[in-house]
Design an enzyme around this catalytic site. Structure first.
Site, short mmCIF file in Angstrom:
data_model
loop_
_atom_site.label_atom_id
_atom_site.label_comp_id
_atom_site.label_asym_id
_atom_site.label_seq_id
_atom_site.Cartn_x
_atom_site.Cartn_y
_atom_site.Cartn_z
N GLU A 180 -1.84 -1.32 0.43
CA GLU A 180 -0.63 -1.52 -0.37
C GLU A 180 0.47 -0.54 0.00
OE1 GLU A 180 -4.28 -2.95 -2.29
OE2 GLU A 180 -3.68 -0.93 -1.65
N SER A 181 0.11 0.72 0.23
CA SER A 181 1.13 1.69 0.63
C SER A 181 1.60 1.44 2.06
CB SER A 181 0.64 3.13 0.47
OG SER A 181 -0.50 3.37 1.26
N ASN A 182 0.71 0.94 2.94
CA ASN A 182 1.16 0.53 4.28
C ASN A 182 2.27 -0.50 4.16
OD1 ASN A 182 -0.98 2.07 5.26
ND2 ASN A 182 -2.25 0.31 5.79
N ARG A 195 -12.57 -7.12 1.55
CA ARG A 195 -13.45 -6.02 1.90
C ARG A 195 -14.79 -6.33 1.26
NH1 ARG A 195 -9.51 -5.45 4.43
NH2 ARG A 195 -8.24 -3.60 4.81
N ALA A 217 -2.46 -4.18 10.81
CA ALA A 217 -1.60 -5.24 11.33
C ALA A 217 -1.26 -6.27 10.25
CB ALA A 217 -2.27 -5.92 12.52
N ASP A 237 -1.04 -5.73 7.05
CA ASP A 237 -0.08 -5.13 6.12
C ASP A 237 1.32 -5.15 6.74
OD1 ASP A 237 -2.38 -4.50 4.63
OD2 ASP A 237 -2.58 -2.59 5.68
#
Length: 317
Positions: A35-37, A167, A256, A258
């Site tokens: 999410e931060s990516n 995941r 990739a 993200d």
């Protein structure tokens, strides 16, 4: 605010050598989290992003906050947990085509996120809410936090973007993963699965059939990522396929997806036609694979144009 997202970010240790992780003696420290990516990717492209999470009251948590602030991501709704640590993970470069990831996130601060951490007024400021299938797998309270964020977004007429980002090791069973993923997909306006993730949810079907399954759940837009081949896109009115960009050497494929999400949503924010938004997503995703690290390869907007049109003269020297 253009986009708000929520999820776990961890400190990443990358070995300086390739091969089995047991033989690595030196590591570099980086920051990563789906999410931060995504939030960093949009921020670099000139958009306002906010990230909701929890970190531990430790040096790794402080490093993450400092890093995200430096990338111009708003972290005003990231809480510090005094009783739980910040998660970490390691990459293992077996070879150029085999990158493995080992997580140490059980009991982390971010896994303690709960509905009480979700501020209705903060989410209401955004145009999009971005969520992934990782966060609800972390704990029951994280699942409830995701549901609360979705409820708020729907009540405020925000577009909900769902990237399954499967995941499997985080889930107690395939059945539970399918149940929760499909439940969230039914609430999403835009869904960004890989073909393998869509197959995981609906079984072996062709891209058109898989997309129809998501559209029948209520999605307005379905993006099916087919890796190095390209990306399918579907709405009730249109569908198509955009080829991927050729990359001479994949250095690190992690992140990739993200990057694709950031590029694609930036296209929607710029009101590009759907095909061009997908093309931008493909470009950003490809660029990420060419650099070691989850976020180090995320481009600025002018770099995307040079990548898409490589024959255009570069006068920046």
């Amino acid at each position: 605010m253009d986009v708000v997202t929520l999820g776990e970010t961890m400190v990443l240790f990358t070995p300086e050598s390739s091969g089995l992780l047991r033989y690595a003696n030196t590591f570099s420290k980086k920051i990563g989290g789906a999410e931060s990516n995504f939030a960093i990717g949009l921020s670099r492209l000139g958009y306002q992003t906010g990230w909701i999470s929890k970190v531990g009251n430790d040096e790794f948590g402080k490093a993450i906050l400092s890093f995200l602030k430096g990338e111009c991501v708003d972290v005003s709704h990231v809480h510090t947990d005094e009783s739980a640590p910040t998660g970490i993970y390691f990459k293992e470069f077996r070879n150029s085509a085999n990158v493995r990831v080992q997580y140490y996130r059980s009991g982390s601060a971010a896994s303690k996120m709960a509905p009480s951490d979700i501020d209705e007024n903060y989410i209401a400021k955004a145009k999009y809410l971005h969520i992934t299938g990782i966060t609800p797998a972390l704990s029951t309270s994280c699942y409830q936090a995701i549901k609360e964020a979705i409820r708020i977004a729907k009540s405020k007429d925000l577009q909900v973007v769902f990237d399954p980002n499967l995941r499997e090791k985080l889930w107690p069973s395939k059945e539970k993963a399918q149940q929760v993923m499909l439940e969230i997909a039914a609430e999403a306006d835009i869904i960004l699965p890989g073909l393998s993730e869509a197959t995981y949810l609906f079984g072996e079907k062709g891209p058109d059939q898989l997309a129809k399954c998501f559209l029948d759940l209520g999605a307005e837009t379905v993006i099916l990522k087919a890796g190095k081949e390209g990306t399918y896109y579907y709405t009730a009115e249109q569908s198509g396929f955009v080829e991927s960009f050729s990359v001479d050497q994949v250095v690190d494929p992690v992140g990739a997806g993200d990057g694709f999400a950031a590029g694609f949503i930036s296209g929607l924010l710029d009101e590009l036609p759907l095909m061009k938004a997908v093309k931008r997503g493909n470009a950003v995703g490809a660029m990420v694979t060419m650099v070691n690290g989850d976020v180090e390869g995320l481009p600025e907007k002018d770099e995307i144009e040079h990548f898409i049109q490589p024959n255009k003269e570069d006068v920046s020297r």
